[in-house]
Each structure stands twice: as structure tokens, then as C-alpha cells.
Design a protein around this motif. Structure first.
Motif, short mmCIF file in Angstrom:
data_model
loop_
_atom_site.label_atom_id
_atom_site.label_comp_id
_atom_site.label_asym_id
_atom_site.label_seq_id
_atom_site.Cartn_x
_atom_site.Cartn_y
_atom_site.Cartn_z
N HIS A 184 0.86 -1.18 0.00
CA HIS A 184 0.00 0.00 0.00
C HIS A 184 0.90 1.23 0.00
O HIS A 184 2.09 1.15 0.29
CB HIS A 184 -0.95 0.00 1.20
CG HIS A 184 -0.27 0.09 2.53
ND1 HIS A 184 0.42 -0.96 3.09
CD2 HIS A 184 -0.14 1.12 3.40
CE1 HIS A 184 0.93 -0.59 4.26
NE2 HIS A 184 0.60 0.67 4.47
N GLY A 185 0.31 2.39 -0.32
CA GLY A 185 1.12 3.55 -0.63
C GLY A 185 1.51 4.46 0.50
O GLY A 185 1.90 5.60 0.23
N GLU A 204 -4.46 0.78 -6.05
CA GLU A 204 -3.54 1.58 -5.23
C GLU A 204 -2.62 2.46 -6.07
O GLU A 204 -1.92 3.31 -5.53
CB GLU A 204 -2.70 0.64 -4.35
CG GLU A 204 -1.95 1.32 -3.21
CD GLU A 204 -2.85 1.81 -2.08
OE1 GLU A 204 -2.32 2.35 -1.11
OE2 GLU A 204 -4.09 1.65 -2.17
N LEU A 205 -2.64 2.28 -7.37
CA LEU A 205 -1.69 2.99 -8.23
C LEU A 205 -1.73 4.51 -8.08
O LEU A 205 -0.67 5.14 -7.97
CB LEU A 205 -1.92 2.58 -9.69
CG LEU A 205 -0.87 3.06 -10.69
CD1 LEU A 205 0.52 2.54 -10.33
CD2 LEU A 205 -1.25 2.63 -12.11
N ARG A 259 -0.73 10.71 -6.91
CA ARG A 259 -1.87 11.46 -7.45
C ARG A 259 -3.03 11.52 -6.46
O ARG A 259 -3.93 12.35 -6.60
CB ARG A 259 -2.32 10.85 -8.77
CG ARG A 259 -1.28 10.97 -9.87
CD ARG A 259 -1.78 10.43 -11.19
NE ARG A 259 -1.79 8.97 -11.25
CZ ARG A 259 -2.88 8.23 -11.39
NH1 ARG A 259 -4.07 8.81 -11.44
NH2 ARG A 259 -2.80 6.90 -11.44
N GLU A 260 -3.03 10.64 -5.49
CA GLU A 260 -4.01 10.66 -4.40
C GLU A 260 -3.26 10.51 -3.08
O GLU A 260 -2.09 10.11 -3.07
CB GLU A 260 -5.02 9.50 -4.54
CG GLU A 260 -5.94 9.61 -5.72
CD GLU A 260 -6.93 8.45 -5.80
OE1 GLU A 260 -7.67 8.40 -6.78
OE2 GLU A 260 -6.94 7.60 -4.86
N PRO A 282 7.00 10.46 -4.18
CA PRO A 282 6.14 9.42 -4.78
C PRO A 282 6.87 8.66 -5.88
O PRO A 282 7.79 9.18 -6.52
CB PRO A 282 4.97 10.22 -5.35
CG PRO A 282 5.53 11.58 -5.61
CD PRO A 282 6.54 11.82 -4.52
N ALA A 283 6.44 7.44 -6.10
CA ALA A 283 7.01 6.61 -7.17
C ALA A 283 6.18 6.84 -8.43
O ALA A 283 5.26 6.07 -8.75
CB ALA A 283 7.01 5.14 -6.76
N THR A 284 6.48 7.91 -9.13
CA THR A 284 5.64 8.34 -10.25
C THR A 284 5.62 7.34 -11.40
O THR A 284 4.70 7.36 -12.22
CB THR A 284 6.10 9.71 -10.76
OG1 THR A 284 7.49 9.64 -11.13
CG2 THR A 284 5.93 10.77 -9.67
#
Length: 243
Positions: A64-65, A90-91, A97-98, A133-135
Motif C-alpha cells: 500500500h502507498g 492503489e496505483l 496522485r491521491e 512518490p514513485a511516479t
């Protein structure tokens, strides 16, 4: 940091405040989660301590992020070209982006409690506020997961975050549950299978309901995102959970 082989080829790394895994077999190795941003050096050290090279990772799978699990993801993606993989749901969170994270305000109103205050200080020192973030993260597919070392299987468990998952390693009879439930946490007074404090969940009711779905999954080595590994049937651990 403590590194232990909890099942054949499954190395459980207990970091300063969150855990990650190294899973290897004859085809190579993967990472599951990656600690806080300040844990990056420990993540690299844990890999090299097993005689492996970080650049050779076949992928980093994200349960999870939250920043205490994605802290090394952007670095691995940028530096080594490591594929960063998560559930489709979860992307947006992993890519930044969220946001589905406990807020500073939620922590501040509880900071009068010594355990919460100490945890808050650690989070700041762990560079959570500077998390990147891992864009370039991508959504995995079941076929992609099956091609990776350990042949992990994803189990979607929304509630902690919308796309939160557990990752089953069938041949090892082990499961990485991330924060679906844990075995301890700096602000918790108890140890053993438990849900995180409700402030950490985007939907506490759904988080508990999802965790209980694991009762039918066959595993006997439970590897949580916080706290020590558990060696007991998964169903037994799930039956101990309550809100």
C-alpha cells in the motif's frame, strides 16, 4: 535492523519502525515494501548482506502507498530502473496522485500521549514529510506476479487504503500482510495480532472486514508491516482481531 529467514528464501527485515521483505529463489529476488525514506541505507544494506545487488532486484512490490512502505521506491526506480508494482486500485496513491495517509492534525490531537508523541518524532526523523512518490509505478497483473521470484499472489483487502493488499507466497506458506493487520506498533500497548489504530485506516470498518477475509487463506508464517513475524495459522491470527 534485524534480518531473519522466516521461510525458505523469505527474508523478513525489521526496520526501525516498519518492515520490508526480500524474497529470493533460483530466478532472482524481489522486495516487498521499502521502509521510510530515511531507511533507504538500511534497505540497501539488507540486500547486500544477503550477497545480492540492489540493481538486480526483479521488482519492488508495494502492499500500500503509505510513506513508511514506499520510502525507497522512487530511489530504486530512478537509480536502478527497478519496476515498482502495486495493485491497480492503489496505483494513484503510490504515484502520488491521491493521498490516503493519517493527517498531521489527527496526530497532533493525540500527541499528548507519550507513545504518540515519540512516534511522531520518529516519523519526522524518518523523513516522512519529504517522501517522494514513485511516479513511474505500474499496476501488476496476476501473470506478472507469477513470473517473479516467489510467485506471489495478490489478495485485495481495501480499507487500510483503497488498494491495500496482502501478498501470499504459496510455496513458502508465508504471507506479507503489510498493514492489513500487525503484530505490534510503537503506539500500541500490546503485542500479537491486532488492527492498527483506526486513525491509520482510510476506512476502519472496511479494514477489519477485509482482514477477516484472510481466515480462509492457507499460510502459517505471517509477515506484518509492523511488529515481529508470527508463526501460527493465519486463521488463528485473524480470529484474534477486533476493532
Amino acid at each position: 535492523m534485524n534480518v531473519s529467514e522466516q521461510a525458505p528464501g523469505v527474508f523478513f527485515v525489521e526496520g526501525p519502525a516498519s518492515n520490508w521483505l526480500i524474497v529470493r529463489d533460483d530466478s532472482g529476488f524481489i522486495l516487498i515494501d521499502g521502509g521510510y525514506p530515511a531507511d533507504r541505507g538500511l534497505v540497501l544494506q539488507s540486500i547486500r548482506g544477503l550477497g545480492l545487488e540492489p540493481a538486480d532486484a526483479e521488482g519492488m512490490l508495494i502492499t500500500h502507498g503509505h510513506v513508511d512502505h514506499t520510502g525507497s521506491a522512487a530511489y530504486f526506480s530512478r537509480t536502478f530502473g527497478t519496476p515498482i508494482l502495486c495493485s491497480l486500485e492503489e496505483l494513484p496513491h503510490v504515484q502520488g496522485r491521491e493521498k490516503h495517509q493519517v493527517t498531521f492534525g489527527q496526530v497532533l490531537v493525540r500527541a499528548w500521549r507519550p507513545k504518540v508523541f515519540r512516534w511522531m518524532l520518529h516519523v519526522i526523523k524518518a523523513k516522512a514529510l519529504q517522501a517522494e512518490p514513485a511516479t513511474r509505478a505500474e499496476a501488476w497483473t496476476a501473470e506478472k506476479l507469477q513470473s517473479l521470484p516467489g510467485k506471489p499472489e495478490s489478495i485485495l483487502l481495501p480499507g487500510h487504503t483503497p488498494g491495500n493488499v496482502a501478498l501470499l507466497l504459496p510455496s513458502a506458506q508465508a504471507i506479507a500482510v503489510g498493514d492489513s493487520f500487525v503484530s505490534g506498533h510503537p503506539i500500541s500497548p500490546t503485542s500479537g495480532p491486532q488492527m492498527l489504530h483506526r486513525m491509520y485506516h482510510s476506512n476502519p470498518v472496511a479494514a477489519l472486514a477485509s482482514a477477516r477475509l484472510l481466515e480462509s487463506v492457507q499460510a502459517k508464517v505471517i509477515l506484518p508491516g509492523h511488529g515481529p513475524a508470527l508463526h501460527l495459522p493465519l486463521a488463528e491470527a485473524v480470529n484474534q482481531l477486533h476493532s
